[in-house]
Write an enzyme that holds these catalytic residues in place. Structure first.
Site, PDB file in Angstrom:
ATOM      1  N   ASP A   1      14.341  34.679   6.822  1.00 40.40           N
ATOM      2  CA  ASP A   1      13.388  33.597   6.569  1.00 40.40           C
ATOM      3  C   ASP A   1      12.759  33.078   7.857  1.00 40.40           C
ATOM      4  OD1 ASP A   1      13.932  33.713   3.839  1.00 40.40           O
ATOM      5  OD2 ASP A   1      15.544  32.253   3.967  1.00 40.40           O
TER       6      ASP A   1
ATOM      7  N   ARG B   1      25.063  21.809   7.839  1.00 35.82           N
ATOM      8  CA  ARG B   1      23.638  21.463   7.897  1.00 35.82           C
ATOM      9  C   ARG B   1      23.362  20.129   8.596  1.00 35.82           C
ATOM     10  NH1 ARG B   1      23.410  26.186   7.867  1.00 35.82           N
ATOM     11  NH2 ARG B   1      22.653  27.453   6.132  1.00 35.82           N
TER      12      ARG B   1
ATOM     13  N   SER C   1      22.150  37.610   0.824  1.00 33.17           N
ATOM     14  CA  SER C   1      21.855  36.363   1.523  1.00 33.17           C
ATOM     15  C   SER C   1      23.171  35.796   2.020  1.00 33.17           C
ATOM     16  CB  SER C   1      21.180  35.372   0.567  1.00 33.17           C
ATOM     17  OG  SER C   1      20.969  34.136   1.215  1.00 33.17           O
TER      18      SER C   1
END
Length: 408
Positions: free
Chosen positions: A18, A98, A179
């Protein structure tokens, strides 16, 4: 968003599919803007190799590679383990990585005077929420660019085509395009054959598992491991003192070799859909088990039960990207209070994917062998239980009497 005002963009950069194509895409679609790549090192190891060179080669003006491993473990992983927080069995490996990354990206964007922050999260995933909520906490006025919500690309196959057309080097191919997300805590696998919930994961296929082996291939003899904790924080492994980060890395080795920490789960994503993934969390699984084992002797019943209830809320906050919220901070304060006496030693036996309890000790233990024994003792008067049962059962007795009276 007025694209003409976007002159400088900070990109959350992993070097994966990505974000690799986002650099040329940004320059094509945002007036040849300056792109600054930022990669947060949370223990993804070899994925960082050649990252700066690749970012520059594909159009970035510079690339920050920030070592966040200590902060990640001490400020996010350990507080979550102390809380006993699991989201539908999932040990939150991607979830709590994250906020630490996004926090640093926001700090760099402000320092660089950027006009926007860009991320490569899809519109179907949880990570877009986790990144953007953290950015709102530290750079509330920063514009956010999410290409998956803008571009015409619809699949990973089309991403690969775009990369090939723009000479962007990739480490994947069309046949092995799982992924994945990797850090020092876990590795996740999604996509391809795993999208069919009826397919068994290919645990024994060469190259599928990266952090260990399947239980079938694990040794036929058990491995013992001892962990010391001080106020809920791991401080030593097999008698050797080390920080929490190195303890996790060592547990990854031991757990991986014994087929520990594999999870195949269909989970409920924040955005409403169910998704199927396979997680490898060898060290994490051991750490959770050891910490929970120690708590069984150190926490009183009411504190333990309330903590178990709140652990679900804690896990949901982490999973939903709400780390930087008053509620998460309040829950962490509660957890820290519960951990004041969670100090001691735990021994576990690792064997073919199983974590077997093999002993627990603490100077703060509330377990009394003298009271609990089935043998003769001089500290517990069994006759006391009759009065307790009469009082405890009084509401049941009164209700039964009322019911019987009204049936006449």
């Amino acid at each position: 968003m007025d694209k003409s005002n976007i002159k400088k963009v900070v990109l959350a950069y992993s070097g994966g599919l990505d974000t690799s194509i986002i650099i040329p895409w940004l320059k094509e679609n945002y007036n040849n803007c300056e792109v600054i790549a930022v990669s947060g090192n949370v223990g993804q190891a070899d994925e960082l190799e050649g990252l700066e060179e690749k970012a520059i080669k594909t159009g970035a003006s510079k690339c920050y590679i920030e070592d966040l491993t200590e902060e990640f473990v001490d400020d996010y992983v350990i507080p979550t383990v102390k809380a006993g927080a699991l989201y539908e069995e999932y040990m939150l490996g991607t979830s709590f990585a994250r906020p630490v990354i996004a926090k640093r990206i926001a700090e760099i964007a402000l320092k660089e005077g950027a006009d926007a922050i860009c991320h490569g999260c899809t519109g179907k995933g949880n990570d877009q929420v986790r990144f953007e909520l953290t950015i709102k906490a530290f750079a509330p006025d920063m514009k956010i660019i999410a290409p998956w919500r803008e571009w015409s690309i619809k699949s990973r196959e089309e991403e690969i085509e775009y990369a090939e057309a723009h000479n962007v080097p990739l480490k994947i191919n069309r046949e092995t395009n799982y992924s994945k997300d990797k850090n020092l805590w876990h590795l996740s696998h999604e996509g391809l054959d795993l999208e069919d919930a009826g397919n068994e994961p290919l645990y024994d296929k060469e190259g599928f598992l990266e952090m260990g082996v399947s239980p079938i291939k694990a040794p036929d003899v058990p491995t013992y491991v001892e962990l010391d904790f001080v106020q809920g924080i791991p401080t030593a492994i097999n008698g050797e003192k080390m920080n929490a980060k190195n303890i996790i890395l060592k547990l990854n080795e031991l757990g991986g070799a014994n087929g520990i920490g594999l999870l195949d789960i269909v989970e409920n994503r924040l955005v409403g859909m169910k998704c199927r993934g396979v997680y490898e969390t060898p060290g994490g699984a051991i750490l959770y088990a050891a910490h929970n084992y120690l708590e069984t002797i150190c926490l009183d019943k009411m504190t333990m039960h309330e903590k178990q209830k709140l652990s679900i809320t804690f896990a949901e906050l982490v999973y939903n990207g709400q780390w930087f919220t008053p509620l998460r901070e309040a829950l962490s304060a509660f957890v820290d209070k519960t951990q004041e006496n969670v100090t001691g030693k735990v021994r576990l036996k690792l064997y073919k994917g199983n974590i077997i309890k093999a002993g627990v000790w603490s100077d703060y233990s509330l377990y009394s062998e003298e009271i609990a024994t089935f043998g003769e003792d001089n500290v517990y008067n069994q006759a006391d239980s009759a009065g307790f049962i009469n009082l405890f059962g009084l509401p049941i007795k009164v209700q039964a009497q009322v019911n019987a009276k009204n049936k006449k």
